[in-house]
Design an enzyme around this catalytic site. Structure first.
Site, PDB file in Angstrom:
ATOM      1  N   ALA A 247       0.826  -1.201   0.000  1.00 44.66           N
ATOM      2  CA  ALA A 247       0.000   0.000   0.000  1.00 44.66           C
ATOM      3  C   ALA A 247       0.867   1.261   0.000  1.00 44.66           C
ATOM      4  CB  ALA A 247      -0.910  -0.011   1.222  1.00 44.66           C
ATOM      5  N   PRO A 248       0.414   2.347  -0.637  1.00 40.78           N
ATOM      6  CA  PRO A 248      -0.908   2.555  -1.244  1.00 40.78           C
ATOM      7  C   PRO A 248      -1.085   1.995  -2.644  1.00 40.78           C
ATOM      8  CG  PRO A 248       0.366   4.554  -1.411  1.00 40.78           C
ATOM      9  CD  PRO A 248       1.213   3.589  -0.655  1.00 40.78           C
ATOM     10  N   GLY A 250       1.082   1.955  -5.848  1.00 43.22           N
ATOM     11  CA  GLY A 250       1.591   2.346  -7.156  1.00 43.22           C
ATOM     12  C   GLY A 250       2.273   1.198  -7.878  1.00 43.22           C
ATOM     13  N   LYS A 251       3.085   0.436  -7.147  1.00 47.74           N
ATOM     14  CA  LYS A 251       3.805  -0.677  -7.764  1.00 47.74           C
ATOM     15  C   LYS A 251       2.850  -1.831  -8.085  1.00 47.74           C
ATOM     16  CE  LYS A 251       7.988   0.730  -5.342  1.00 47.74           C
ATOM     17  NZ  LYS A 251       7.319   1.857  -4.632  1.00 47.74           N
ATOM     18  N   ASP A 266      -0.155  -6.093   2.733  1.00 47.02           N
ATOM     19  CA  ASP A 266       0.203  -4.960   3.582  1.00 47.02           C
ATOM     20  C   ASP A 266      -0.485  -5.134   4.926  1.00 47.02           C
ATOM     21  OD1 ASP A 266       1.533  -2.021   3.004  1.00 47.02           O
ATOM     22  OD2 ASP A 266       0.071  -1.979   4.634  1.00 47.02           O
ATOM     23  N   ASP A 308       9.093  -3.569  -1.177  1.00 45.17           N
ATOM     24  CA  ASP A 308       9.336  -2.144  -0.945  1.00 45.17           C
ATOM     25  C   ASP A 308       9.209  -1.944   0.560  1.00 45.17           C
ATOM     26  OD1 ASP A 308       9.574   0.569  -0.967  1.00 45.17           O
ATOM     27  OD2 ASP A 308       7.889   0.956  -2.300  1.00 45.17           O
ATOM     28  N   CYS A 361      12.913   3.775  -0.131  1.00 45.22           N
ATOM     29  CA  CYS A 361      13.004   5.190  -0.517  1.00 45.22           C
ATOM     30  C   CYS A 361      13.818   5.940   0.531  1.00 45.22           C
ATOM     31  CB  CYS A 361      11.619   5.808  -0.702  1.00 45.22           C
ATOM     32  SG  CYS A 361      10.518   5.644   0.711  1.00 45.22           S
TER      33      CYS A 361
END
Length: 430
Positions: A247-248, A250-251, A266, A308, A361
């Site tokens: 989440a949210p 994009g990937k 998630d 991620d 990130c």
């Protein structure tokens, strides 16, 4: 309360929630009962004022420190935040002096500290008259970066690159959109620039929900650097892919659009509900699982896993300037334990011969290469599948000597920069 004071009161409440209570900016705004009731223009101003105050907090405090011998503390600490908001308007937003000073004086009264009226009035009048001169001989990149972050970046990248990263964080990030299909067509409709990542970059403002294509799910918001992890899985059409900590989403949307059979996992039910809404809007489908990704066990292993991982987010300070003041070295140490646990479990979800892409990130080396080297030392079934510059059009300089990816906010500076990401690709022995 008039609209002008109401918007400043929301900004004050949210700044207190961020700096005194440790709440992320976006969460504090979402939770504030008065924010949704503001006029759209006032909501935009509140967000701009808060982002500017947090992005330039070091400079603001340096100017105020020159003018105020003893900043308000304890029960009066709210007065310091009023001064910060007022200074941000005067120094960086071009708010007329009389308006910034008057609303700040009214704000300390509304906050229950009428005895600070004189202080607010006197200090902000001096900021209006002397503030720009005081800023002139200072070092914005260094002042607006907490010491521990500056030191870590200087050690990892060298001081010139650390300075370039810090300078990039002072510029508001553009809006990046990932189109589901027809990138050139959507770029024209959205009046944006089509980047080498397939991202559409818009420099103009405006509400995202009002842009062409939002309602029909023609695109979703996603920084250009955030598109790289999914792309580095290669051809995923028809493959079973697990998107962990999804989440949210994009990937997840990227992988679905590329034809993968995606299971998105998630731990947050609220964020997973948002992911489901995004999928529905885009006309895409995936299996959604609300669970702790470090413990979740599927019925069968996957062809590929995209992790991620939760991280400090220090690569996203252009969009989330509050992170600089909410995180510290202890947070990094705690997060690396979580990242190791997730990496170990992600490996167990892979078919022999399957591919694992790990992404954060973050600009911190402990959350990036150090985690992968530790994993490779622990698990001999894994090997690095090196990424080569040809896989990253126009971003070849982001490929590290080890064959990983390290994007920096200072890259693509003429185009508006990038979020800072670390990405590694591993393969499990057949």
């Amino acid at each position: 309360m008039d609209a002008t004071l109401a918007s400043r009161r929301v900004a004050l409440d949210v700044l207190v929630a961020c700096l005194d209570k440790g709440q992320p900016l976006d969460d504090a705004l979402a939770r504030h009962p008065g924010f949704p009731g503001l006029d759209p223009r006032d909501r935009a101003f509140v967000h701009l004022l808060l982002a500017t105050t947090l992005r330039r907090l070091g400079e603001i405090d340096a100017v105020l420190g020159h003018l105020v011998e003893r900043p308000p503390e304890g029960a009066n600490a709210v007065g310091r935040h009023v001064l910060r908001l007022g200074a941000a308007q005067l120094l960086f937003l071009g708010t007329p002096a009389h308006a910034a000073v008057d609303t700040s004086v009214r704000l300390v009264v509304d906050a229950g500290r009428p005895h600070l009226k004189g202080l607010a009035n006197a200090v902000l009048r001096r900021v209006s008259g002397e503030g720009l001169a005081l800023l002139g001989d200072r070092d914005p990149a260094r002042l607006n970066t907490p010491h521990w972050l500056w030191q870590s970046w200087a050690e990892s990248y060298g001081e010139p690159v650390a300075r370039a990263i810090a300078a990039a964080h002072l510029i508001e990030a553009p809006l990046d959109l990932t189109p589901r299909t027809d990138a050139e067509g959507w770029a024209a409709r959205l009046e944006g620039e089509l980047l080498a990542t397939g991202t559409i970059r818009r420099r103009g403002g405006g509400a995202v929900t009002e842009l062409p294509g939002f309602a029909e799910g023609g695109w979703w918001v996603q920084d250009a650097a955030a598109t790289l992890p999914a792309r580095l899985l290669g051809d995923v059409s028809g493959k079973r892919v697990a998107d962990l900590c999804a989440a949210p989403g994009g990937k997840t949307l990227q992988l679905c659009a590329l034809g993968a059979r995606v299971t998105a996992v998630d731990i947050s039910a609220r964020r997973m509900a948002r992911l489901g809404e995004n999928l529905q809007r885009a006309g895409l489908s995936a299996e959604l699982v609300t669970a702790d990704a470090s413990k979740w066990t599927p019925e069968a292993p996957f062809d590929a896993v995209l992790l991620d991982a939760p991280c400090s987010g220090t690569g996203t300070l252009r969009r989330h300037p509050d992170i600089a003041w909410l995180k510290d070295e202890d947070d990094i140490a705690r997060l690396t334990l979580t990242q190791d646990r997730l990496l170990a479990h992600a490996t167990s979800l892979l078919e022999p011969g399957g591919t694992l892409v790990y992404a954060v990130c973050s600009l911190q080396e402990d959350e990036g290469p150090a985690r992968i080297e530790a994993l490779l030392a622990r698990d001999t079934r894994l090997s690095r599948r090196k990424i080569v510059p040809a896989e990253l059009p126009d971003l070849g300089d982001a490929v590290t000597p080890a064959g990983d990816v390290r994007t920096l906010p200072s890259m693509w500076s003429a185009r508006g920069g990038l979020d800072g990401f670390y990405v590694a690709r591993l393969v499990k022995a057949a």
